[in-house]
Design a protein around this motif. Structure first.
Motif, PDB file in Angstrom:
ATOM      1  N   LEU B 318     -11.978  -3.146  11.770  1.00  0.00           N
ATOM      2  CA  LEU B 318     -11.799  -2.695  10.456  1.00  0.00           C
ATOM      3  C   LEU B 318     -10.290  -1.993  10.092  1.00  0.00           C
ATOM      4  O   LEU B 318      -9.639  -2.203   9.187  1.00  0.00           O
ATOM      5  CB  LEU B 318     -12.779  -1.653   9.956  1.00  0.00           C
ATOM      6  CG  LEU B 318     -14.266  -2.390   9.688  1.00  0.00           C
ATOM      7  CD1 LEU B 318     -15.104  -1.230   9.282  1.00  0.00           C
ATOM      8  CD2 LEU B 318     -14.067  -3.404   8.528  1.00  0.00           C
ATOM      9  N   ALA B 319      -9.932  -1.345  11.367  1.00  0.00           N
ATOM     10  CA  ALA B 319      -8.445  -0.773  11.267  1.00  0.00           C
ATOM     11  C   ALA B 319      -7.673  -1.839  11.367  1.00  0.00           C
ATOM     12  O   ALA B 319      -6.486  -1.988  10.616  1.00  0.00           O
ATOM     13  CB  ALA B 319      -8.443  -0.013  12.405  1.00  0.00           C
ATOM     14  N   GLY B 320      -7.906  -3.132  12.033  1.00  0.00           N
ATOM     15  CA  GLY B 320      -6.875  -4.276  12.162  1.00  0.00           C
ATOM     16  C   GLY B 320      -6.752  -4.995  10.524  1.00  0.00           C
ATOM     17  O   GLY B 320      -5.822  -5.017  10.055  1.00  0.00           O
ATOM     18  N   VAL B 321      -7.847  -5.010   9.829  1.00  0.00           N
ATOM     19  CA  VAL B 321      -7.851  -5.655   8.798  1.00  0.00           C
ATOM     20  C   VAL B 321      -7.132  -4.421   7.815  1.00  0.00           C
ATOM     21  O   VAL B 321      -6.213  -5.101   6.699  1.00  0.00           O
ATOM     22  CB  VAL B 321      -9.165  -5.607   8.033  1.00  0.00           C
ATOM     23  CG1 VAL B 321      -9.263  -6.197   6.641  1.00  0.00           C
ATOM     24  CG2 VAL B 321      -9.902  -6.635   8.861  1.00  0.00           C
ATOM     25  N   THR B 322      -6.985  -3.286   7.824  1.00  0.00           N
ATOM     26  CA  THR B 322      -6.513  -2.267   7.064  1.00  0.00           C
ATOM     27  C   THR B 322      -5.064  -2.312   7.175  1.00  0.00           C
ATOM     28  O   THR B 322      -4.276  -2.410   6.116  1.00  0.00           O
ATOM     29  CB  THR B 322      -7.046  -0.763   7.558  1.00  0.00           C
ATOM     30  OG1 THR B 322      -8.379  -0.707   7.397  1.00  0.00           O
ATOM     31  CG2 THR B 322      -6.300   0.074   6.547  1.00  0.00           C
ATOM     32  N   VAL B 323      -4.691  -2.419   8.549  1.00  0.00           N
ATOM     33  CA  VAL B 323      -2.979  -2.822   8.518  1.00  0.00           C
ATOM     34  C   VAL B 323      -2.604  -3.978   8.064  1.00  0.00           C
ATOM     35  O   VAL B 323      -1.619  -3.991   7.514  1.00  0.00           O
ATOM     36  CB  VAL B 323      -3.010  -2.744  10.309  1.00  0.00           C
ATOM     37  CG1 VAL B 323      -1.506  -3.181  10.618  1.00  0.00           C
ATOM     38  CG2 VAL B 323      -3.202  -1.265  10.889  1.00  0.00           C
ATOM     39  N   ALA B 324      -3.177  -5.098   8.253  1.00  0.00           N
ATOM     40  CA  ALA B 324      -2.977  -6.324   7.427  1.00  0.00           C
ATOM     41  C   ALA B 324      -2.806  -6.165   6.012  1.00  0.00           C
ATOM     42  O   ALA B 324      -1.977  -6.534   5.776  1.00  0.00           O
ATOM     43  CB  ALA B 324      -4.023  -7.344   7.865  1.00  0.00           C
ATOM     44  N   ILE B 325      -3.656  -5.405   5.415  1.00  0.00           N
ATOM     45  CA  ILE B 325      -3.751  -5.112   4.085  1.00  0.00           C
ATOM     46  C   ILE B 325      -2.562  -4.340   3.570  1.00  0.00           C
ATOM     47  O   ILE B 325      -1.634  -4.606   2.582  1.00  0.00           O
ATOM     48  CB  ILE B 325      -4.974  -4.643   3.444  1.00  0.00           C
ATOM     49  CG1 ILE B 325      -6.058  -5.544   3.640  1.00  0.00           C
ATOM     50  CG2 ILE B 325      -4.842  -4.182   2.278  1.00  0.00           C
ATOM     51  CD1 ILE B 325      -7.650  -4.838   3.032  1.00  0.00           C
ATOM     52  N   LEU B 326      -2.264  -3.212   4.626  1.00  0.00           N
ATOM     53  CA  LEU B 326      -1.117  -2.434   4.098  1.00  0.00           C
ATOM     54  C   LEU B 326       0.136  -3.291   4.236  1.00  0.00           C
ATOM     55  O   LEU B 326       0.994  -3.331   3.435  1.00  0.00           O
ATOM     56  CB  LEU B 326      -1.354  -1.350   5.321  1.00  0.00           C
ATOM     57  CG  LEU B 326      -0.141  -0.309   5.302  1.00  0.00           C
ATOM     58  CD1 LEU B 326      -0.159   0.462   4.080  1.00  0.00           C
ATOM     59  CD2 LEU B 326      -0.302   0.832   6.379  1.00  0.00           C
ATOM     60  N   VAL B 327       0.383  -3.801   5.450  1.00  0.00           N
ATOM     61  CA  VAL B 327       1.756  -4.836   5.550  1.00  0.00           C
ATOM     62  C   VAL B 327       1.943  -5.858   4.605  1.00  0.00           C
ATOM     63  O   VAL B 327       2.885  -5.978   4.129  1.00  0.00           O
ATOM     64  CB  VAL B 327       1.803  -5.642   6.861  1.00  0.00           C
ATOM     65  CG1 VAL B 327       2.811  -6.540   6.880  1.00  0.00           C
ATOM     66  CG2 VAL B 327       1.571  -4.533   8.221  1.00  0.00           C
TER      67      VAL B 327
END
Lengths: 434, 434
Positions: B318-327
């Motif tokens: 979920l943290a990875g998905v969050t970073v992807a959304i952020l970028v």
């Protein structure tokens, strides 16, 4: 009703409330010589079930849905709390001290006479089955005494303020007497409520809590607040940090007085009274008053009006009881306060004016009797009679005040602001502050 | 919870809210160079379940009982509505007109790029089951596009305001682009909501209603309001009658925009933008701003914080998905807006600053995703990721703005107010107005 719908309803409600309050206030000023505040009180009743709800029940329920009343109540409490804080800020303690003998006499008379009258009226009202079934004679007596003795403290302050006489001996004496008398009446109400099943600690909490708060604020509180005044004087302006500090302390004082079972307005007023004077006080008034007077106070009048059902008094018998309550109330409060002021050396004009003002019960009465209705202390019929008593004694206040004091004072040039109030809008203080 | 208890809870709540907002705001200013607004946004999250509720759940629930959240919401809406009205009052249309080509380019890029990125991101998020079960690919795409493209319009305005650059070309261009882009994003949200079962008329109502309102206000509304400005100039002050009239119109505009399904802030902003300039505008700011900024806006940040649960993002995946959304969000909004400003002739410093500011999503994002969560469009996990995206992009805004624009502008003497913001409290505008 969802949260989002509440907000939609709120914006429409506030638009209607401000519009009706301004319109009725204008008409009352223009055609009846009543102050804006009286118009707004009547506007509140008009917006409630007594007129708007009677003529167009669906439209009224659409604009004031049941779910939205809590918001209106909280907005009203905030408004009245901040307003009383500003009244406290303008409170002149030097006048209070100079008139301490009169203030004590007026407030004691304003308590003693109502409780004497209540000793006669209450048993009669009990016989008429106007109280709740479980109410004892003692409770009925204390409640009627409190209901007769309470003064429209915020309204009295607003009338004095609109006439520009808050800072005169008349203003300070009325405010001091009203504050003492009302605090006592709330304590009596707390005693009554304590006996209706809230546990006897309720009364102790209210009386001890209120006492400790007042003593604390007058001694330690005053000293703790003093640096704020010096900061503002040094910076030459009121920064958001200082305003935030004042608002935090205000919220805590309002919370404390609500919490012990008195009322937020006492917290606001006492805090205002011990605030440092000078630039801080001026700037606080300038920043808080316009929004409070124009937006928040009308919410208070409307909330009270929504709970007022004048249609309850619908028979000759009930109308007769209402008149009896009204006459008893005027004698026990207005006449008694006039006599007390006169006997302690005030001029006849000042004494008559004080009697007229102290006799107005306004919204404080409405708050008190709404609590009593909620707790089952009184029935809806007595509630409606007391509403009528509150409205009539309040309506009387301004014409009597004018008759006894205003006209002469104006002739002597002491009521400079009066002309402006009658001819048009009083300028928001903020706009004319130095 | 009885109505009377609500009011008691409210006073304590507001005391805690203002105290925490000021304290965190002060710390953020002092140690991180963040503006007061960012501190208050973080304070809101701290007061919610993500920190205070995690550490002391009972105490947090005692201070913010479920029943009291509606009040907080309404206070928040009123605060943000009046604040956006004041932002509108300060809006300089001459700058907007001079930059109309840039504004159009920036806002179109700020819409087009997010929807392109969303076309890639949305199907992926759907595969991860982060949307509601009944959501179609088209709805998911439109929602993600709106969520990425929305700008922290009120926050952007407050950052510009705190830096004293609202009236510069940068300020007007950012505000205009933000307003256009946000209005479009809300219309897209309305389209999505229309398809989630609210009936297709919802979208039509929002788009037609918003369009008619804007056209009406820019033409007839402007002309109807003009006499108010002349009255104030003639009387030399803002009377309660004029203030009441403005507040009635404000409430109606906020109601209208809420009612058609957009948001009260657009009603406030548009009304502010067409208000007559001069003494009326100055006095309105002076009378309304202190209370709004110090008391009402913190309610808004806290309400949003109470709905924010950062503990939802609790796995590496979920943290990875969050970073992807952020970028993706930063590329699609910040970089795209920079490019658009640069290509239409703005200097690189101004373009970078615009990109940094437009990239902040702040509370508008929180409002949008809260609606989506309520309607079952997204699940709590995606909600929490978008909260983090909103917080991070907003936290980035000020340091990047400083890096790209602030320091140089300060060196040139264009950011006079900046020093005051960093060193201590910005004076409430009301206190220093002429």
């Amino acid at each position: 009703m969802t949260t989002a719908q509440l907000s939609v309803a709120f914006f429409l409600q506030v638009a209607v409330i401000i519009a009706v309050c301004r319109a009725v206030g204008w008409a009352g000023r223009r055609y009846l010589g009543q102050p804006q505040v009286m118009g707004e009180m009547v506007a509140g009743v008009i917006l409630g079930p007594s007129l708007f709800g009677l003529l167009a029940p669906n439209l009224q329920a659409g604009i004031f849905p049941q779910d939205s009343k809590d918001m209106l109540y909280v907005g009203a409490q905030l408004g009245i709390g901040i307003y009383m804080f500003l009244v406290g800020v303008e409170f002149r303690q030097d006048h209070f001290r100079a008139n301490v003998r009169s203030a004590a006499a007026v407030s004691i008379s304003g308590m003693a006479a109502p409780f004497l009258v209540a000793a006669v009226v209450a048993p009669w009202l009990m016989n008429l089955q106007l109280f709740g079934a479980a109410v004892t004679p003692l409770q009925a007596w204390l409640f009627v005494g409190a209901a007769i003795s309470i003064t429209a403290f915020p309204m009295l302050a607003r009338i004095l303020h609109e006439r520009g006489v808050t800072a005169t001996p008349l203003g300070s004496l009325s405010l001091a007497s009203g504050a003492i008398g009302d605090a006592a009446a709330w304590c009596v109400l707390a005693v009554v409520l304590a006996r209706v099943g809230d546990g006897s600690l309720v009364a102790v909490k209210a009386i001890v809590g209120g006492g400790v708060f007042v003593v604390f604020m007058l001694t330690v509180g005053r000293r703790l607040l003093a640096p704020l005044g010096r900061i503002v004087e040094r910076q030459g302006q009121l920064t958001p940090g200082v305003l935030a500090t004042v608002m935090i302390v205000f919220m805590l004082c309002a919370f404390a007085m609500d919490y012990v079972g008195l009322h937020a307005v006492f917290g606001g007023f006492i805090l205002g009274a011990v605030m440092p004077r000078g630039l801080l006080a001026q700037e606080l008034k300038r920043m808080l008053e316009p929004f409070t007077v124009v937006v928040l106070l009308p919410l208070f009048f409307t909330y009270s009006g929504l709970n007022t059902q004048l249609t309850m008094v619908d028979s000759v018998g009930l109308a007769g009881v209402t008149v009896a309550i009204l006459v008893g109330s005027i004698l026990a409060k207005g006449v008694a306060c006039w006599a007390a002021a006169r006997l302690t050396g005030q001029s006849n004009a000042t004494s008559l004016a004080i009697g007229a003002l102290m006799n107005a019960r306004g919204m404080m009465e409405l708050i008190l009797i709404n609590i009593a209705l909620q707790r089952g202390l009184i029935g809806p019929a007595l509630f409606s009679m007391l509403v009528l008593m509150a409205v009539v004694t309040t309506l009387m206040a301004t014409p009597l005040f004018e008759l006894f004091y205003g006209r002469k004072a104006r002739a002597r040039g002491e009521l400079g602001a009066l002309q402006a109030v009658e001819d048009g809008d009083r300028p928001v203080t903020g706009a004319v502050a130095p």
